[in-house]
Design a protein around this motif. Sequence first.
Motif, PDB file in Angstrom:
ATOM      1  N   VAL A 155     -37.928  28.888 114.802  1.00 14.27           N
ATOM      2  CA  VAL A 155     -37.496  27.632 115.391  1.00 14.27           C
ATOM      3  C   VAL A 155     -38.738  26.844 115.782  1.00 14.27           C
ATOM      4  O   VAL A 155     -39.765  27.421 116.177  1.00 14.27           O
ATOM      5  CB  VAL A 155     -36.593  27.869 116.621  1.00 14.27           C
ATOM      6  N   ILE A 156     -38.674  25.530 115.615  1.00 13.10           N
ATOM      7  CA  ILE A 156     -39.747  24.635 116.045  1.00 13.10           C
ATOM      8  C   ILE A 156     -39.292  23.978 117.335  1.00 13.10           C
ATOM      9  O   ILE A 156     -38.218  23.369 117.384  1.00 13.10           O
ATOM     10  CB  ILE A 156     -40.056  23.578 114.975  1.00 13.10           C
ATOM     11  N   ALA A 157     -40.076  24.111 118.381  1.00 12.33           N
ATOM     12  CA  ALA A 157     -39.699  23.594 119.697  1.00 12.33           C
ATOM     13  C   ALA A 157     -40.025  22.110 119.793  1.00 12.33           C
ATOM     14  O   ALA A 157     -41.176  21.706 119.606  1.00 12.33           O
ATOM     15  CB  ALA A 157     -40.427  24.366 120.797  1.00 12.33           C
ATOM     16  N   GLY A 158     -39.012  21.297 120.072  1.00 10.29           N
ATOM     17  CA  GLY A 158     -39.227  19.862 120.254  1.00 10.29           C
ATOM     18  C   GLY A 158     -38.841  19.061 119.028  1.00 10.29           C
ATOM     19  O   GLY A 158     -39.260  19.394 117.904  1.00 10.29           O
ATOM     20  N   LEU A 159     -38.033  18.011 119.240  1.00 10.10           N
ATOM     21  CA  LEU A 159     -37.549  17.199 118.121  1.00 10.10           C
ATOM     22  C   LEU A 159     -38.693  16.574 117.335  1.00 10.10           C
ATOM     23  O   LEU A 159     -38.712  16.604 116.105  1.00 10.10           O
ATOM     24  CB  LEU A 159     -36.605  16.107 118.637  1.00 10.10           C
ATOM     25  N   GLY A 160     -39.664  15.995 118.039  1.00  9.74           N
ATOM     26  CA  GLY A 160     -40.790  15.366 117.349  1.00  9.74           C
ATOM     27  C   GLY A 160     -41.559  16.357 116.493  1.00  9.74           C
ATOM     28  O   GLY A 160     -41.980  16.031 115.369  1.00  9.74           O
ATOM     29  N   ASN A 161     -41.733  17.573 117.007  1.00 11.37           N
ATOM     30  CA  ASN A 161     -42.433  18.600 116.241  1.00 11.37           C
ATOM     31  C   ASN A 161     -41.633  19.016 115.007  1.00 11.37           C
ATOM     32  O   ASN A 161     -42.196  19.274 113.943  1.00 11.37           O
ATOM     33  CB  ASN A 161     -42.695  19.826 117.122  1.00 11.37           C
ATOM     34  N   ARG A 162     -40.300  19.097 115.145  1.00 19.83           N
ATOM     35  CA  ARG A 162     -39.471  19.442 113.997  1.00 19.83           C
ATOM     36  C   ARG A 162     -39.574  18.376 112.907  1.00 19.83           C
ATOM     37  O   ARG A 162     -39.632  18.687 111.711  1.00 19.83           O
ATOM     38  CB  ARG A 162     -38.007  19.626 114.419  1.00 19.83           C
ATOM     39  N   LEU A 163     -39.589  17.118 113.326  1.00 18.38           N
ATOM     40  CA  LEU A 163     -39.694  16.041 112.347  1.00 18.38           C
ATOM     41  C   LEU A 163     -41.048  16.062 111.639  1.00 18.38           C
ATOM     42  O   LEU A 163     -41.119  15.906 110.409  1.00 18.38           O
ATOM     43  CB  LEU A 163     -39.484  14.692 113.036  1.00 18.38           C
ATOM     44  N   SER A 164     -42.129  16.255 112.381  1.00 15.39           N
ATOM     45  CA  SER A 164     -43.459  16.236 111.765  1.00 15.39           C
ATOM     46  C   SER A 164     -43.670  17.448 110.870  1.00 15.39           C
ATOM     47  O   SER A 164     -44.251  17.333 109.779  1.00 15.39           O
ATOM     48  CB  SER A 164     -44.551  16.167 112.841  1.00 15.39           C
ATOM     49  N   ALA A 165     -43.178  18.618 111.295  1.00 13.47           N
ATOM     50  CA  ALA A 165     -43.309  19.813 110.450  1.00 13.47           C
ATOM     51  C   ALA A 165     -42.474  19.674 109.190  1.00 13.47           C
ATOM     52  O   ALA A 165     -42.895  20.076 108.100  1.00 13.47           O
ATOM     53  CB  ALA A 165     -42.902  21.052 111.241  1.00 13.47           C
ATOM     54  N   GLY A 166     -41.282  19.079 109.324  1.00 15.43           N
ATOM     55  CA  GLY A 166     -40.448  18.857 108.152  1.00 15.43           C
ATOM     56  C   GLY A 166     -41.101  17.892 107.178  1.00 15.43           C
ATOM     57  O   GLY A 166     -41.055  18.103 105.954  1.00 15.43           O
ATOM     58  N   ALA A 167     -41.731  16.857 107.714  1.00 14.51           N
ATOM     59  CA  ALA A 167     -42.416  15.893 106.844  1.00 14.51           C
ATOM     60  C   ALA A 167     -43.578  16.559 106.122  1.00 14.51           C
ATOM     61  O   ALA A 167     -43.822  16.289 104.938  1.00 14.51           O
ATOM     62  CB  ALA A 167     -42.910  14.717 107.674  1.00 14.51           C
ATOM     63  N   ALA A 168     -44.298  17.426 106.826  1.00 13.84           N
ATOM     64  CA  ALA A 168     -45.436  18.114 106.202  1.00 13.84           C
ATOM     65  C   ALA A 168     -44.977  19.013 105.063  1.00 13.84           C
ATOM     66  O   ALA A 168     -45.651  19.130 104.026  1.00 13.84           O
ATOM     67  CB  ALA A 168     -46.183  18.931 107.251  1.00 13.84           C
ATOM     68  N   ARG A 169     -43.819  19.640 105.210  1.00 11.97           N
ATOM     69  CA  ARG A 169     -43.316  20.523 104.153  1.00 11.97           C
ATOM     70  C   ARG A 169     -42.842  19.731 102.935  1.00 11.97           C
ATOM     71  O   ARG A 169     -42.929  20.209 101.809  1.00 11.97           O
ATOM     72  CB  ARG A 169     -42.174  21.389 104.701  1.00 11.97           C
TER      73      ARG A 169
END
Length: 263
Positions: free
Chosen positions: A232-246
């Motif tokens: 799990v990625i903690a924090g909405l902003g972090n989830r969005l940025s990690a998803g964009a990186a992938r």
Amino acid sequence: MTTLSYQGTTALITGASSGLGAEFARQWAERGADVVLVARRLDRLAALAAEVGGRYGVTATPVAADLARPGAGAALKEDLDARGIAVHTLINNAGFGSHGAFGEQDPAEISRMIQLNVGAVAELTRAFLPQLAADGRGALVTVASTAAYQPTPAMAVYGATKAFVLSLTEALAYETRASGLRVLAVSPGPVETEFFDVVGTRDAMVGRAAAPADVVGATRRALERRRTPPSVIAGLGNRLSAGAARLAPRRLALSVAGNALKA
């Protein structure tokens, strides 16, 4: 989602002298778990043990250990076995990072980072996993990072170690899926801890820093899902940025990370 009680279990928490580790200890003790607190600074561990033991009525055991020393994980398991302490939850939180060009960093510091962030996690997990899986009441939690989701110029070794942690934990979640053990890698972004004091610069901070209580709360909520996710990625902003990186082309993700980290 159900609220889990850890009454009658023991949680081993590494890097417990401050920051996320101390918060893991408080939230697990609040839910009834005895805690074993591991770090190098015994004075801080003893103070935290007195705090959580007095507040929540649990047994808190401080253990001073340098987990960056090869073999420390197995030695810790032997020590706890000798004390008659059975561990039901392992929270691999200890780790550190550094900032700067790889070719200019101290080789000894690189080796120590790899041993603590990778070697100790693997050693501790291997030492305790059979016991954790056989009991099945607790959890295996490893603290990864959003740095695990793309290369991290200027923090090259740190990002690589967290990619290892993420991959290992997700694989173990699959391997132990029939045991009842909850296995989770949690990836926060920057957190308001001593991490950046050790790094030595705030250039490594990308985005707003979260409070330790928020990251540990997100970890606990993921564990309380009917089907715990492997990560799990903690924090909405972090989830969005990690998803964009992938999703982004690898070269673009590398360039964005290099600019963000001021490589």
